[in-house]
Design a protein around this motif. Structure first.
Motif, PDB file in Angstrom:
ATOM      1  N   GLU A  68       0.829  -1.214   0.000  1.00 35.79           N
ATOM      2  CA  GLU A  68       0.000   0.000   0.000  1.00 35.79           C
ATOM      3  C   GLU A  68       0.862   1.262   0.000  1.00 35.79           C
ATOM      4  OE1 GLU A  68      -0.314  -2.574   1.954  1.00 35.79           O
ATOM      5  OE2 GLU A  68      -2.412  -3.107   2.376  1.00 35.79           O
ATOM      6  N   ASP A  69       1.977   1.233   0.756  1.00 37.25           N
ATOM      7  CA  ASP A  69       2.868   2.401   0.803  1.00 37.25           C
ATOM      8  C   ASP A  69       3.553   2.609  -0.544  1.00 37.25           C
ATOM      9  OD1 ASP A  69       2.170   2.756   3.433  1.00 37.25           O
ATOM     10  OD2 ASP A  69       3.922   1.687   4.221  1.00 37.25           O
ATOM     11  N   TYR A  70       3.918   1.523  -1.201  1.00 32.14           N
ATOM     12  CA  TYR A  70       4.526   1.650  -2.525  1.00 32.14           C
ATOM     13  C   TYR A  70       3.554   2.307  -3.501  1.00 32.14           C
ATOM     14  CZ  TYR A  70       5.168   0.252  -7.347  1.00 32.14           C
ATOM     15  OH  TYR A  70       5.243   0.269  -8.707  1.00 32.14           O
ATOM     16  N   VAL A  71       2.313   1.881  -3.492  1.00 31.76           N
ATOM     17  CA  VAL A  71       1.326   2.437  -4.422  1.00 31.76           C
ATOM     18  C   VAL A  71       1.122   3.921  -4.149  1.00 31.76           C
ATOM     19  CG1 VAL A  71      -1.087   2.314  -5.155  1.00 31.76           C
ATOM     20  CG2 VAL A  71       0.211   0.213  -4.807  1.00 31.76           C
ATOM     21  N   LYS A  72       1.164   4.324  -2.878  1.00 29.13           N
ATOM     22  CA  LYS A  72       1.017   5.744  -2.550  1.00 29.13           C
ATOM     23  C   LYS A  72       2.146   6.565  -3.163  1.00 29.13           C
ATOM     24  CE  LYS A  72      -1.456   5.126   1.828  1.00 29.13           C
ATOM     25  NZ  LYS A  72      -1.343   5.245   3.298  1.00 29.13           N
ATOM     26  N   THR A  73       3.375   6.055  -3.108  1.00 29.36           N
ATOM     27  CA  THR A  73       4.492   6.810  -3.692  1.00 29.36           C
ATOM     28  C   THR A  73       4.371   6.840  -5.212  1.00 29.36           C
ATOM     29  OG1 THR A  73       5.917   4.843  -3.873  1.00 29.36           O
ATOM     30  CG2 THR A  73       5.998   6.085  -1.817  1.00 29.36           C
ATOM     31  N   TYR A  74       3.829   5.779  -5.781  1.00 30.21           N
ATOM     32  CA  TYR A  74       3.654   5.723  -7.236  1.00 30.21           C
ATOM     33  C   TYR A  74       2.696   6.805  -7.699  1.00 30.21           C
ATOM     34  CZ  TYR A  74       2.888   3.610 -11.844  1.00 30.21           C
ATOM     35  OH  TYR A  74       2.813   3.380 -13.182  1.00 30.21           O
ATOM     36  N   ASN A  75       1.665   7.035  -6.918  1.00 32.04           N
ATOM     37  CA  ASN A  75       0.652   8.030  -7.279  1.00 32.04           C
ATOM     38  C   ASN A  75       0.931   9.401  -6.675  1.00 32.04           C
ATOM     39  OD1 ASN A  75      -0.892   6.223  -8.788  1.00 32.04           O
ATOM     40  ND2 ASN A  75      -1.915   5.451  -6.952  1.00 32.04           N
ATOM     41  N   GLY A  76       2.089   9.561  -6.015  1.00 29.72           N
ATOM     42  CA  GLY A  76       2.388  10.822  -5.350  1.00 29.72           C
ATOM     43  C   GLY A  76       2.771  11.934  -6.326  1.00 29.72           C
ATOM     44  N   GLU A  77       3.040  13.138  -5.756  1.00 25.40           N
ATOM     45  CA  GLU A  77       3.443  14.288  -6.574  1.00 25.40           C
ATOM     46  C   GLU A  77       4.856  14.081  -7.112  1.00 25.40           C
ATOM     47  OE1 GLU A  77       1.711  16.855  -7.479  1.00 25.40           O
ATOM     48  OE2 GLU A  77      -0.089  16.240  -6.383  1.00 25.40           O
ATOM     49  N   CYS A  78       5.160  14.757  -8.220  1.00 19.29           N
ATOM     50  CA  CYS A  78       6.514  14.713  -8.753  1.00 19.29           C
ATOM     51  C   CYS A  78       7.475  15.328  -7.752  1.00 19.29           C
ATOM     52  CB  CYS A  78       6.607  15.487 -10.072  1.00 19.29           C
ATOM     53  SG  CYS A  78       5.749  14.662 -11.426  1.00 19.29           S
TER      54      CYS A  78
END
Length: 451
Positions: free
Chosen positions: A384-394
């Motif tokens: 879940e944490d990985y997916v959050k970084t994937y969808n995070g801001e540039c």
């Protein structure tokens, strides 16, 4: 005088020995008999004590499984509702053998050595609803066996070497009555060869008493039967209480068995070698609530593999070799409440997003074990944490070109930020000249975020 006295003493001793000898022998035999008698009584008491008596849902159980028993003990409690006698050494069920258990609702006699059931074996069991006789050596029976059981609902007879001949006619007729839909399912003929493998429930009754002498009725040499995969009834064990359980664990299976029972609530397929789940394996197991597929080295699950499992509550996929779930794999599990995913080498890339997306939209599902294994930079992360970084801001360092532009266009810089990043190289040093055409023309760029 001394010599005479000695002679008299010797005579007296000799005369006393025959009388004392028989008494001593009888006493010894009596003592030995009492010891042996006490030994038998002690064994009986010990066997009765080893049986576990317990209550569940207001009903009394007596668990005497794996006790090497060959008969029913008279000192067992008479008010039990469920008697578990699986994996003992019963060979013949005699008349009135269970008649003292008048409140009995279920009787489990599977995995014994039963080769004969006398017609009155179940006399007195008018409350019995479930009788398990699978995995024994039964060859024939008559309808008289079932007459004392007016409430019988479930009867398991498979994995017995049934001789489908004339003496079995009345018994099969009873099984084939339409209202007896759960009596004798999956039981098959072992003999004669012409009927081998046919289900008792589907057998044509006229074939039972056909003349099978050589040369009669067009008989002759038959081709050898085609070998097929062994079916569920020969591989696994069924337990009806306290819940219907199909135990296929540690059977060295590399496929999901065919002909799965439709009324099973729990199914254990753990510790096998099932590498691939294919569509619609469980389509008929509509009552299944718990499915254990752990420890199989499972690598791939096709779409629709769980089709039909509408009421499944718990799914254990731990200790396998899963990397991700194909899109749509979990869509049939409407009422799932627990998903065990521990000890799988989850790969954290775009393919893992479906699983996280599905869990996000099913917050009532408790799950464990979703940890990244690959790639190296994300190893040990929660998926879940990985997916959050994937969808995070540039990251900010990617926005330096934007920050250096003419701040006089404050609002414009904010609104056209993504477009200016796409044209970063051509816009370098031309912040003001770039912003002017953007005001005059609408933004024609389609923003696509790439990993």
């Amino acid at each position: 005088m001394r010599l005479l006295a000695t002679l008299l003493l010797l005579l007296l001793l000799r005369s006393a020995e025959p009388r004392r000898g028989p008494r001593s022998g009888a006493a010894a035999r009596g003592a030995g008999g009492r010891v042996r008698g006490r030994g038998r009584a002690a064994v009986t008491r010990r066997q009765a004590q080893e049986c576990k008596e317990y209550m569940e849902a207001g009903e009394k159980y007596l668990d005497c499984q794996d006790r090497q028993l060959t008969t029913v003990m008279q000192d067992w409690p008479k008010d039990i509702h469920h008697l578990l006698l699986a994996r003992n050494r019963f060979q013949v069920l005699r008349d009135n053998m269970f008649s003292q258990f008048t409140q009995l609702k279920s009787l489990d006699l599977q995995q014994n050595d039963i080769s004969m059931v006398e017609d009155g074996a179940f006399s007195g069991l008018s409350q019995l609803t479930t009788l398990l006789l699978q995995h024994n050596g039964l060859r024939t029976a008559t309808e008289e066996v079932l007459l004392p059981l007016p409430r019988l609902t479930y009867l398991r007879l498979y994995d017995n070497p049934w001789d489908c001949l004339c003496p079995l006619d009345s018994f099969i007729r009873t099984l084939q009555v339409p209202s007896n839909r759960n009596l004798g399912n999956y039981a098959k003929c072992a003999e004669p060869e012409s009927l081998r493998g046919q289900k008792l429930k589907m057998l044509r009754l006229e074939s039972l008493c056909a003349d099978r002498r050589p040369g009669v009725g067009g008989g002759g040499t038959r081709p050898p039967p085609i070998k097929a995969k062994p079916e569920i009834t020969f591989l696994c064990h069924t337990y009806m209480f306290p819940r219907p359980l199909l135990d296929c664990s540690s059977k060295d299976l590399n496929y999901i068995p065919t002909d799965l029972p439709s009324d099973i609530v729990k199914m254990d397929l753990s510790r096998n070698s099932i590498k691939h789940l294919r569509p619609k394996h469980f389509l008929l197991s509509k009552d299944l609530k718990l499915l254990n597929l752990s420890g199989n080295g499972l690598q791939h699950i096709d779409k629709a593999s769980f089709a039909g499992l509408l009421y499944l509550r718990e799914l254990d996929l731990s200790n396998n070799s899963l990397h991700y779930f194909q899109y749509g794999v979990l869509e049939d599990l409407y009422f799932l409440r627990k998903l065990s995913l521990d000890n799988n080498p989850w790969i954290c890339d775009y393919n893992i997003h479906y699983l996280v997306y599905w869990l996000k939209h099913h917050p009532g599902v408790f799950h464990t074990g979703l940890i990244c294994s690959e790639p190296q930079e994300f190893r040990g992360w929660r998926v879940e944490d990985y997916v959050k970084t994937y969808n995070g801001e540039c990251p900010k360092d990617k926005q330096n070109g934007v920050n250096g532009m003419d701040t006089g266009q404050g609002g414009q810089v904010g609104t056209d930020n993504d477009a200016q990043e796409v044209m970063g190289e051509t816009a370098e040093g031309q912040g003001e000249s770039l912003s002017q055409p953007l005001k005059k023309k609408p933004n024609k760029f389609e923003i696509i975020r790439l990993s």
